[in-house]
Design a protein around this motif. Sequence first.
Motif, PDB file in Angstrom:
ATOM      1  N   PHE A 130       0.816  -1.223   0.000  1.00  0.00           N
ATOM      2  CA  PHE A 130       0.000   0.000   0.000  1.00  0.00           C
ATOM      3  C   PHE A 130       0.847   1.269   0.000  1.00  0.00           C
ATOM      4  N   THR A 168      -5.010   4.186  -1.631  1.00  0.00           N
ATOM      5  CA  THR A 168      -4.526   4.075  -0.240  1.00  0.00           C
ATOM      6  C   THR A 168      -5.559   4.533   0.788  1.00  0.00           C
ATOM      7  N   ILE A 170      -7.308   1.750   2.837  1.00  0.00           N
ATOM      8  CA  ILE A 170      -6.432   0.835   3.587  1.00  0.00           C
ATOM      9  C   ILE A 170      -7.196   0.079   4.684  1.00  0.00           C
ATOM     10  N   LEU A 208      -2.758  -2.601  -3.452  1.00  0.00           N
ATOM     11  CA  LEU A 208      -3.845  -1.666  -3.153  1.00  0.00           C
ATOM     12  C   LEU A 208      -3.657  -0.403  -3.985  1.00  0.00           C
TER      13      LEU A 208
END
Length: 587
Positions: free
Chosen positions: A215, A243, A246, A240
């Motif tokens: 990430f 972000t 998350i 990912l």
Amino acid sequence: MNVAEFLNINTAKFPTKPAIGFKKKEKWTEISWSDFRRLVFKTANALREAGISEHDKVAIYSDNSAEWIVTDLAILSLGAVTVPIYSTNNEQQAEYILNESECKMILVGNQEQYDAAYSILNRNQILTQILVSKKAIWIKKEKSRYLEDFIKNSEETFDIVPVEDDGLATIIYTSGTTGVPKGVMLTHGNFHKSVEAHFDFFKFKNFGKETSLAFLPLTHIFERSWTLLALCGGAKVYFLENTKLIASALAEVKPTIMCAVPRFYQKIYAGVHEMVNESSDSKKKIFNWAIEIGTEVAELRRLDKNVPFLLKMKNKIAGMMVFNKIKKKMGGKLWFMPCGGASVSAEVTRFFEALGIHITVGYGLTETTATLTAFPFHHFEHGSAGVPFGDTEIKIGDNDEILAKGSGIMKGYYKKPKETAEVFTADGWFKTGDAGKFDEKGNLFITDRIKDLMKTSNGKYITPQPMENMFSNNNYINQAMIVAEGKPYVTALIIPNFEALQEQISKMNIPFTSWEEIVNIETVKEFYREKIEEIQKGLSGFEKVKKFVLMSSEFEIGSGEITPTLKVKRNVVLEKYAVLVDKMYHS
């Protein structure tokens, strides 16, 4: 050996095991090692057919994605050179990198990046084509192709080009807190030796069963080298793209290992402690008891000692009552988390160790292929940056500067011989620009960035980073920037945690208008004054923040106030907010 050779090794070992994961139509999808290698090889063949050969430069200007890593490995497989560009860089910044590195092709990940790249393409003699990772992006037909169409008819077999250890793999432009970006040249050998050193240092068991979540930006050396390490070891890596998602990604992917910067840990630490502060006395007692037990267990494990049976049982109860609830918000399976990019305070690492998550604090730079030192599993010192590993040698030079040698050190700055010469001593030591010291057990302590060391007009020295960490560890403060250089006393620009502050103002019965108004309300300023006094009560008088300004918005990457890894560019911020800073000294 070409760093991409792990594709052949791991596909032979476990062809059907998932290699990478990514989100497709709101659903996480995985592809096997066989399919992963096939995609990389098709991309490598397509790049070769389009005229990319050994030593050519290809840029990647995109957020994290499966396409990012596939293209990167395809470029490396060809013996060509990957030039990553931060997804947050604007057109001007991207153009500087593309011009200096003389990239022939570029992969983009969103509309804004495509538009910037297309605009640059019309002014650039070397850039020949734009590859576009998503069909949702609108493109012009001229010199632009969707990656999917670009690789569609390519061969699936490919012979990875053999490369010497000193063969150039990537040029990573530092987002540096000062000056013009410099292209750090890292080799296949740099990456190889770094991966070997990590596995030798940590001696992981069953690493192939681990799951990592990428990430942090792959453009940054920390995530890039960690992701390559994870893939080399056969772990599964999820990418990912956004972000901001998350929290939900952690719950969905349930990673076991992943790297993060101090802000990630500070926010969890601050959030948990704020929640406890607002809970009942009985809940506070349970939490404090659990942390006490967890800390006792963690300390025995740190010293590599046996944990008595009764203490183990108590820790299990503490886990059920407290720790598992916190860990569940992080997916529930994390146990190993490298931390780098800036310093992190000892209370934060102790807290995570008590939970049963080993935060491996490390220290390194882009110029050193990330890690120079790191916490081992045992006998590490909280508050330190760990011990040197691999063949890294470190010594302390003039002004306490950390000097390093080893196989992770860069080849130099691209097309910048003068700047390269400036960061090496006459006998070949790399000058990190950080100040540090060793304790008697060989642990490295970073005292500060030499450039960041501040001297007040009264001749007192201030080291801003540890102080800024203290403030950021509080749930109501997102970021703090200390001002002291040449000033009679210390002041600070404080960025509130707007989410936490929103809740607080509703408790104070203050109606929300705009953040510009809220941060100037005397009650709100008094609330922060009390928080700041509490946080800094252990500091010497000359170190304490005497005045502060509450900012109404966060520092922005786009305007150059912070780097993509969230480090404050002090000069930019001081210049932009000169009037606010001046007011603190003349009112």
